[in-house]
Write a protein that holds these residues in place. Structure first.
Motif: not given
Length: 446
Positions: A153-162, A220-234
């Motif tokens: 999962a990609y959540h932005g370009n900062h250290d905490a989440i890269q 807990v942080i989550v993308e409901p639809v994972n964009g990095q892996c190809g718009m994969v729905p949760g």
């Protein structure tokens, strides 16, 4: 021996000499000629001069149908009249001010009306800033430091989440107990230690990880639809399970809806019926202008309240809530009616259905993922539900398809992910499916 990829690149290079020349010049002033890695591709990217409706025009005069919409941002297409008029009217009055403008109040009102979890909201300039501030809020509110995120999962370009964004599998550990892996050198040495990784869409493993580290977790942080892996729905049971577990343990749940907000009128949480504590936004909500936003529960968001003695957490930014972006955001949200979401849903489902039928007809080892207006081509016979299944993609075939579609007159992301806008039509979908067929034929699949 000339390969299919060589042939596609040769065609592309011959058709885009001015883009090639501009890119060569750009390398004199920017590392690799690039200032945004996500839109770079070999042998060189296109240089765009105009976007109107669904059509992009490059410096060579080539026109292409746009199925990426600036990485899902332009849900109304390029230069929608409602948005350009609002921005032009604001421009007559000024571009930015050292005080709030009336439009930002309306913008915040619209967000809070639409999104189930938003008691209060704050605006920033990027999705990266949105997740950075949401994580900061969770840490300040909870008194804890550590996080749980999903592998891939990609959540932005900062250290905490890269961390563990696209980890090499030989470093990623066991699938049911993934290791934390820094995305690249330069990330803080403590970042890996501050985050625990769980597979996407695997609630059994997620529950195990969360319960094991519950006493030290901020969120807990989550993308409901994972964009990095190809718009994969949760999976509904995955997102519902995260809410159940975090509720029980008193852990803050953050939804990253920078992409997923576009799947329903009230965002992914509206679509899934799962209400997080904090939500991060970007892309669509700024109408094409630089934007980010975060918001949620009153008790958490009150930490930023500067009135009555000062805020617990400081938050500044010269262009936060600037009137140009607010005007574009208001115009976009006011024009995104439930009827337009229904249109987007139907068009996206039509596109995915027609692609699946094509792959079955040609017996090609491919699939398509997505939900609502989002989709991605998957170059694997394996059903893609998380990072490990996404990693089975044939990267050579992905590159052939991406460059081949450029040659056919279509633009997707360089990972072959895309989305439809309200100005795309069924004819655009049919032409796109035909273009995919043509590329597969040149690659030897038809």
């Amino acid at each position: 021996m000339t390969t299919p990829l060589d042939q596609e690149i040769a065609t592309y290079t011959a058709a885009n000499p001015k883009s090639a020349s501009l890119h060569e010049k750009a390398t004199n002033f920017m590392p690799g000629g690039d200032t945004r890695n996500s839109i770079y591709w070999d042998p060189f990217p296109l240089y765009i001069t105009d976007g109107t409706g669904t059509t992009l025009t490059d410096v060579d005069g080539n026109k292409r149908t746009d199925f990426v919409n600036n990485m899902t941002t332009l849900i109304l297409g390029h230069k929608p009249a409602e948005v350009t008029q609002a921005v032009a009217e604001q421009l007559d009055h000024g571009m930015s001010f050292p005080a709030p403008s009336p439009s930002v109040v309306r913008w915040a009102e619209l967000m809070c009306e639409r999104v189930p979890s938003l008691d209060k909201v704050r605006f920033v300039n990027t999705g990266t800033e949105a997740t950075l501030n949401a994580i900061r809020a969770a840490r300040a509110f909870s008194g804890n430091q550590k996080l749980v995120k999903c592998e891939g999962a990609y959540h932005g370009n900062h250290d905490a989440i890269q961390i563990s964004v696209v980890p090499p599998l030989d470093k990623a550990g066991d699938a049911e107990s993934p290791e934390s892996v820094k995305a690249f050198p330069g990330i803080s040495e403590t970042a890996e230690d501050d985050i625990y990784i769980t597979p996407f869409n695997d609630i059994v493993t997620a529950e195990k990880v969360i319960r094991e580290h519950a006493d030290e977790l901020a969120a807990v942080i989550v993308e409901p639809v994972n964009g990095q892996c190809g718009m994969v729905p949760g999976k509904p049971e995955f997102l519902e399970g995260l809410r159940r577990i975090t509720d029980e343990l008193g852990i803050i749940l953050i939804f990253d809806e920078v992409i997923a907000f576009r799947i329903a009128y009230g965002g992914a949480q509206d679509y899934y019926g799962v209400t997080p504590d904090l939500t991060c936004f970007g892309k669509v909500v700024g109408g094409g202008m630089p934007v980010g936003a975060f918001g949620g529960r009153e008790d958490i968001m009150s930490m930023w309240d500067p009135s009555g003695g000062g805020a617990t957490v400081q938050h500044a930014g010269t262009f936060n809530g600037n009137p140009m972006t607010a005007a574009a955001g208001v115009a976009t949200l006011e024009n995104l009616t439930p009827e337009k979401y229904e249109y987007l849903d139907n068009l996206g489902e039509s596109l995915r259905t027609k692609l699946r039928a094509l792959f079955a007809e040609l017996e090609v080892p491919m699939g398509v993922t997505g939900v609502a207006s989002l989709f991605a081509l998957q170059f694997t016979p394996t059903e893609v539900v998380d990072y490990r299944t996404f990693a089975t993609n044939d990267k050579n075939m992905l590159n052939i398809m991406f460059i081949g579609l450029l040659n056919e007159g279509f633009l997707m992301s360089n990972r072959c992910a895309g989305n439809v806008s309200t100005v795309h039509t069924e004819d655009d979908v049919d032409a796109f499916v035909t273009a995919v067929r043509n590329v597969l034929k040149r690659a030897g699949y038809a």
